[in-house]
Design an enzyme around this catalytic site. Sequence first.
Site, short mmCIF file in Angstrom:
data_model
loop_
_atom_site.label_atom_id
_atom_site.label_comp_id
_atom_site.label_asym_id
_atom_site.label_seq_id
_atom_site.Cartn_x
_atom_site.Cartn_y
_atom_site.Cartn_z
N ASP A 196 -1.58 0.90 1.54
CA ASP A 196 -2.86 0.22 1.30
C ASP A 196 -2.67 -1.29 1.31
O ASP A 196 -3.63 -2.05 1.15
CB ASP A 196 -3.54 0.72 0.01
CG ASP A 196 -2.72 0.49 -1.24
OD1 ASP A 196 -1.57 0.00 -1.13
OD2 ASP A 196 -3.22 0.79 -2.35
N SER A 197 -1.43 -1.74 1.57
CA SER A 197 -1.20 -3.16 1.87
C SER A 197 -2.04 -3.58 3.08
O SER A 197 -2.22 -4.77 3.32
CB SER A 197 0.28 -3.42 2.13
OG SER A 197 0.79 -2.53 3.10
N ASP A 255 -0.84 6.17 1.54
CA ASP A 255 -1.25 5.76 0.20
C ASP A 255 -2.61 6.32 -0.16
O ASP A 255 -3.55 6.26 0.66
CB ASP A 255 -1.38 4.23 0.14
CG ASP A 255 -0.13 3.56 -0.39
OD1 ASP A 255 0.66 4.21 -1.11
OD2 ASP A 255 0.06 2.36 -0.09
N LYS A 292 0.94 9.17 -1.37
CA LYS A 292 1.63 8.33 -2.38
C LYS A 292 0.62 7.84 -3.42
O LYS A 292 -0.47 7.40 -3.06
CB LYS A 292 2.33 7.15 -1.70
CG LYS A 292 3.00 6.20 -2.70
CD LYS A 292 4.03 5.30 -2.05
CE LYS A 292 3.49 4.05 -1.43
NZ LYS A 292 2.74 3.15 -2.34
N GLU A 323 0.29 5.55 -7.26
CA GLU A 323 0.95 4.56 -8.13
C GLU A 323 0.75 4.96 -9.59
O GLU A 323 -0.38 5.12 -10.05
CB GLU A 323 0.32 3.17 -7.91
CG GLU A 323 0.53 2.64 -6.51
CD GLU A 323 -0.06 1.24 -6.31
OE1 GLU A 323 -0.53 0.62 -7.28
OE2 GLU A 323 -0.03 0.77 -5.15
N GLU A 362 9.26 -0.63 -6.64
CA GLU A 362 8.96 -1.95 -6.06
C GLU A 362 9.25 -3.07 -7.05
O GLU A 362 8.82 -3.00 -8.22
CB GLU A 362 7.47 -1.98 -5.64
CG GLU A 362 7.05 -3.31 -5.03
CD GLU A 362 5.69 -3.26 -4.32
OE1 GLU A 362 5.09 -2.16 -4.20
OE2 GLU A 362 5.24 -4.33 -3.88
#
Length: 263
Positions: free
Chosen positions: A46-47, A85, A114, A116, A183
């Site tokens: 999602d960057s 993501d 993925k 978070e 990260e």
Amino acid sequence: MNEKITIKNLKEMKESGEKIACLTSYDACFARIQDEARVDLLLVGDSLGMVLQGGDNTLGVSISDMIYHSRLVSNATKRAIIVTDMPFMSYSTPVQALGNAARLVSEGGAHVVKIEGGSELSETVKLITQHGIPVCGHLGLTPQSIHKLGGLGVQAATNKAAEELEKDALSLQEAGASCLVVECIPSSVAANVTKLLDIPVIGIGAGVDCDGQVLVLYDILGLTPKQPKFSKNFLSGKKSIFDAIKEYVEQVKDNSFPSKSSS
Ligand code: KIV
């Protein structure tokens, strides 16, 4: 390995000590080049909210954006495993998460999703994996919590925070996660987590001792205005994007990236 990479292969790579080379990927053109350069894992991150869409953070990215870009990457990929993501607020309850994970797989062609967060996501990870969808965790700097964290700095820098991160990592593994991204954490903490877990641990800004490395594609090609200090421009001195990506893969595989001093 020439055939399609699976979660099982990533685990075997951890066990054999072969480093896992990963990069973000957002479209078919780059995905094809990355796949030919033998990147093992393509992360539809999602960057893209910052890199492609020009936003300040990842919070404006929608599930439709992620499905769209995942589909583009999946259309052009033969060998790499595709991890996509789940965007901000798309997994705020286990049932919502399952529905959106299913869309990323069926409409977006993702192999793994993925998310978070730590132990608070145990039920979510269990439910998604029980339905046959592998999950990758993400700990340390979790950009979707930028406002809670107060920025994008190094995480788990105290003993207490490092212990909490280790506990979260274990509970994600226990819940059924197949791999974990860590990260921006100290390399010593990342090394401990990598040893502690049976599942592969992929680092970004987390030192050389993880089972694999991931970076943002546009950073390694020098296309982003401000490159993070743990990244590196692999295009400089190279004749093509293919050569740059190949060099990245080789340096991850032979443990020369990241260097001890850069992490
Ligand atoms: O969105 C992303 O690109 C990521 C990586 C930076 C790990 O999550």
